[in-house]
Motif scaffolding. Structure first.
Motif, short mmCIF file in Angstrom:
data_model
loop_
_atom_site.label_atom_id
_atom_site.label_comp_id
_atom_site.label_asym_id
_atom_site.label_seq_id
_atom_site.Cartn_x
_atom_site.Cartn_y
_atom_site.Cartn_z
N GLY A 18 0.82 -1.21 0.00
CA GLY A 18 0.00 0.00 0.00
C GLY A 18 0.85 1.26 0.00
O GLY A 18 1.85 1.37 -0.71
N ASN A 19 0.46 2.17 0.88
CA ASN A 19 1.09 3.48 0.94
C ASN A 19 2.53 3.40 1.48
O ASN A 19 3.40 4.13 1.06
CB ASN A 19 0.19 4.37 1.82
N GLY A 20 2.75 2.53 2.43
CA GLY A 20 4.12 2.31 2.90
C GLY A 20 4.60 3.24 4.00
O GLY A 20 5.81 3.38 4.19
N SER A 21 3.69 3.87 4.72
CA SER A 21 4.17 4.79 5.77
C SER A 21 4.83 4.01 6.92
O SER A 21 5.81 4.46 7.51
CB SER A 21 3.05 5.68 6.29
N ASN A 22 4.32 2.82 7.21
CA ASN A 22 4.97 1.99 8.24
C ASN A 22 6.34 1.53 7.77
O ASN A 22 7.30 1.53 8.54
CB ASN A 22 4.10 0.77 8.58
N ALA A 86 3.33 -5.06 6.66
CA ALA A 86 3.06 -3.65 6.97
C ALA A 86 2.16 -3.09 5.87
O ALA A 86 2.63 -2.55 4.88
CB ALA A 86 4.37 -2.87 7.04
N GLY A 87 0.86 -3.32 6.06
CA GLY A 87 -0.07 -2.88 5.02
C GLY A 87 -0.01 -3.81 3.84
O GLY A 87 0.02 -3.39 2.69
N MET A 89 -2.17 -6.37 2.23
CA MET A 89 -3.59 -6.67 2.41
C MET A 89 -3.99 -8.08 1.98
O MET A 89 -4.92 -8.27 1.21
CB MET A 89 -4.43 -5.63 1.67
N ASN A 111 2.49 -8.88 12.10
CA ASN A 111 1.63 -7.93 11.38
C ASN A 111 1.22 -6.81 12.33
O ASN A 111 1.19 -7.00 13.55
CB ASN A 111 0.38 -8.65 10.86
N ILE A 112 0.89 -5.68 11.75
CA ILE A 112 0.34 -4.58 12.55
C ILE A 112 -1.08 -4.32 12.05
O ILE A 112 -1.36 -4.37 10.85
CB ILE A 112 1.22 -3.32 12.47
N HIS A 113 -1.97 -4.06 13.00
CA HIS A 113 -3.37 -3.84 12.63
C HIS A 113 -3.92 -2.64 13.40
O HIS A 113 -3.71 -2.54 14.62
CB HIS A 113 -4.19 -5.09 12.95
N PRO A 114 -4.65 -1.74 12.71
CA PRO A 114 -5.07 -0.51 13.37
C PRO A 114 -6.37 -0.63 14.16
O PRO A 114 -7.31 0.13 13.92
CB PRO A 114 -5.20 0.48 12.20
N HIS A 174 -2.00 6.23 13.06
CA HIS A 174 -0.82 6.01 12.22
C HIS A 174 0.45 6.46 12.95
O HIS A 174 1.47 5.77 12.90
CB HIS A 174 -0.96 6.71 10.87
N GLU A 177 1.38 3.77 15.27
CA GLU A 177 1.97 2.63 14.56
C GLU A 177 3.44 2.89 14.27
O GLU A 177 4.29 2.04 14.48
CB GLU A 177 1.24 2.41 13.22
C1 GRF Z 1 -1.76 0.40 8.60
O1 GRF Z 1 -2.82 1.05 9.22
C2 GRF Z 1 -1.59 -0.98 9.14
O2 GRF Z 1 -1.95 -1.09 10.48
C3 GRF Z 1 -2.50 -1.80 8.28
O3 GRF Z 1 -2.39 -1.22 7.02
C4 GRF Z 1 -2.01 0.13 7.13
C5 GRF Z 1 -0.78 0.33 6.30
O4 GRF Z 1 -0.44 1.68 6.15
N1 GRF Z 1 -2.17 -3.20 8.31
P1 GRF Z 1 0.92 2.05 5.41
O5 GRF Z 1 0.89 1.37 4.07
O6 GRF Z 1 2.03 1.55 6.24
O7 GRF Z 1 0.90 3.54 5.29
#
Ligand code: GRF
Length: 621
Positions: A18-22, A86-87, A89, A111-114, A174, A177
């Motif tokens: 995804g976006n990759g902020s983590n 990390a994101g 899906m 895994n991380i989950h919000p 976020h 996280e």
């Molecule tokens: C985060 O909220 C994470 O907890 C979930 O997906 C999102 C990923 O965000 N699993 P990012 O791609 O790291 O910005």
């Protein structure tokens, strides 16, 4: 702790689509700390054009864009120490999880989950929690299994969602996280060798919690009793310098000191000077427990309410001091120094007060009672609060209740503790008063630049004009610790590691919303002259009632091997070896009944225990 851990290079695969902020937060964390020299990151992505790929490019991290169908072949060709989702899906199917596992053990994929799992599994978790109008939500980090956001939880952190607009909630989650995930990853990569010092039920409880932490490399024990020595490797030693030498050789990262005596002796200082992190204050701050007069001065200086007192060191002075209390209640007589929780006397008459003062000054507790305090007797409910302190932040457990007297309805002599309940029975007003007190304590520690990492135990009495401090201890109370750890839902080793980094403010101490109880079984003759050598049997029955047993005054008989902690079929080889023999602990539904069933099922000659643990009555001290 050393900046760059002494380990071989680790390989980490971040899986993100995804976006990759983590992803970015993780990479930056390791770069900023100079840890990127010993950790090689790579990115695996299954979505062409995903923003995380741009971030990888900018951050110079090797990235692989692979169709999900081809993951198995990609993953079977490469091995990593840790797989970080990390994101990403997708659910990882069994087939892939098998490829990733090491020797069939699945503790290397996270895994991380919000959300606060198990709530709001799956996509759009923040939004769904918001729309459901929850008061609290947060972040969870967990091991991965084939279920959607399933797997054992490693760490959860709650934040308030009450009256928080959606955008703000989303950005707060976020930010959380990004702060927490890198820390968890770092500590999972560089697991720690931990040494626990002490051989009581408190240390047994701490050791058992730490022994199952995913952040542990190896557990070492200094002076364990035979009831829990098989939880780790014992380090025998001649003196503290010898212990240090052996600890350095074993690459100990963290020392946890349970009892007070080694703190007074400066054990913490010895290890800290050698660069080893310690949970337990240095000698200077241990003095807050070691000297009641020093503690009084600390309180007075910092506006902390406590009973009036007169310090004396002669019998004549004691008489005069007692005289000044003539229009008030009979004062309390306290030894200035440490006396194993027994240096406080509550005389019934003024004459008895004088006699007690004389006995103390005549050396009842040796050097510890060369100086004594003649102190105002306060009445009210007793409360003990254990707080963690890292030099910057005070984080407290819920207030507990300690049953100090030997006999039911708070009769008989003071002991080390016959039982505990946590949380204590308090109304909202009492709870608020304690919160206020804890703010004052935090300000006081800041004001005094208290540079230590450890526990501050406030022994409080709730007087009509608010909480007053009876005493400070600078370690977990025993038996309160056993009850509090039963409630704790946060990994204690992670908490300790964050304390050692002075990062306690980033921790959410999560506790089960129930009540935990601890009952002490003591030996005949306790506290004055406990009988030793009685065979203990039946403790395996405690498990049947869902209780935990933590050993204290026990040792292996000559014929047995002791070490019963993990044994399914104990050989009844333990005998009593001290006053408080063991603790029985349980929380939740029917906890008290089950504890008493277990207490009746455990046998040793002269077994004593209070029958009224879990009952609240405000005692005076
Ligand atoms: C985060 O909220 C994470 O907890 C979930 O997906 C999102 C990923 O965000 N699993 P990012 O791609 O790291 O910005």
């Amino acid at each position: 702790m050393a900046n760059v851990p002494d380990f071989q290079t680790k390989k980490v695969l971040i899986m993100a689509s995804g976006n990759g902020s983590n992803f970015e937060a993780i990479i930056k964390h390791f770069k900023n700390k100079g840890l990127d020299v010993c950790v090689n990151f790579e990115l695996l992505c299954d979505k062409k054009g995903a923003n995380v790929l741009n971030r990888a490019k900018t951050l110079n991290i090797p990235a692989f864009c692979v169709e999900f169908d081809d993951f198995s072949s990609f993953l079977s060709e490469k091995k990593y120490d840790l797989y970080v989702l990390a994101g990403f899906m997708r659910i990882l199917p069994d087939k892939i999880l098998k490829i990733l596992s090491t020797d069939g053990i699945q503790d290397n994929v996270i895994n991380i989950h919000p959300s606060l799992l198990p709530k709001f599994r799956g996509k759009n978790a923040i939004k769904r929690a918001f729309e459901a109008g929850v008061k609290k939500t947060g972040v969870s980090i967990h091991f991965v299994n084939k279920k959607l956001d399933g797997g054992k939880i490693i760490y959860r952190h709650a934040i308030s969602a009450k009256d928080v607009p959606y955008n703000k909630l989303e950005s707060e989650i976020h930010a959380l996280e990004h702060a927490i995930y890198p820390e968890i990853i770092e500590n999972l990569l560089f697991k720690k060798n931990v040494l626990i010092f002490g051989g009581g039920a408190r240390e047994h409880a701490i050791a058992r919690k730490i022994s199952v932490s995913p952040f542990l490399n190896k557990l070492y024990l200094a002076k364990p009793n035979d009831g829990f020595k098989n939880l780790g490797e014992t380090i025998d030693f001649i003196d503290y310098n010898d212990l240090l030498k052996k600890s350095v050789a074993k690459k100990i990262d963290l020392l946890v000191i349970g009892p007070e005596a080694p703190l007074f002796d400066g054990l913490s200082d010895i290890f800290q000077n050698a660069g080893i992190s310690v949970i337990g204050p240095n000698k200077d701050w241990a003095h807050l427990e070691e000297s009641k007069i020093f503690a009084k001065e600390f309180m007075q200086k910092n506006g902390i309410k406590t009973g009036k007192y007169i310090p004396v060191s002669s019998i004549k002075g004691a008489k005069q001091a007692i005289e000044t209390f003539k229009n008030l209640s009979v004062p309390v007589i306290k030894a200035d120094g440490p006396a194993l929780g027994k240096g406080v006397s509550l005389p019934e008459t003024f004459l008895e007060a004088e006699k007690t003062a004389k006995a103390f000054l005549d050396g009842k507790f040796g050097d510890a009672s060369k100086k004594i305090l003649i102190e105002e007797r306060l009445s009210g409910k007793e409360v003990s609060v254990m707080s963690l302190w890292d030099g910057d932040t005070l984080l407290s457990f819920p207030p507990a209740l300690d049953y100090k007297r030997l006999l039911d309805v708070d009769k008989g002599p003071n002991t080390g503790g016959m039982g505990a309940v946590a949380p204590n029975f308090l109304n909202e007003n009492e709870q608020n008063q304690i919160k206020k007190y804890l703010k004052t304590l935090e300000a006081a520690l800041k004001n005094e630049h208290a540079e230590f990492t450890g526990i501050v135990y406030s022994g409080l009495i709730l007087t009509p004009s608010g909480p007053a401090v009876l005493e400070y201890n600078m370690r977990f109370g025993d038996p309160e610790c056993q009850a509090l750890l039963e409630l704790l839902d946060t990994d204690i080793l992670f908490v300790f590691l964050m304390m050692a980094k002075k990062a306690l403010k980033t921790i959410d101490l999560r506790l089960k919303r129930t009540r935990a109880y601890c009952l002490t079984l003591a030996a005949a003759g306790y506290p004055e002259n406990p009988k030793k050598g009685a065979k203990i049997s039946g403790f395996e029955n405690a498990e049947k009632y869902g209780c935990k047993v933590y050993f204290a005054g026990v040792k292996a008989s000559k014929t047995g091997n002791g070490a019963v902690e993990t044994s399914k079929t104990p050989d009844n080889s333990l005998i009593t070896n001290g006053g408080r023999v063991l603790s029985i602990v349980k929380s939740g539904k029917n906890a008290l009944q089950d504890i008493y069933k277990a207490a009746n099922a455990i046998h040793f000659d002269g077994k004593m225990f209070r029958k009224d643990i879990g009952k609240s009555f405000g005692s005076d001290k």
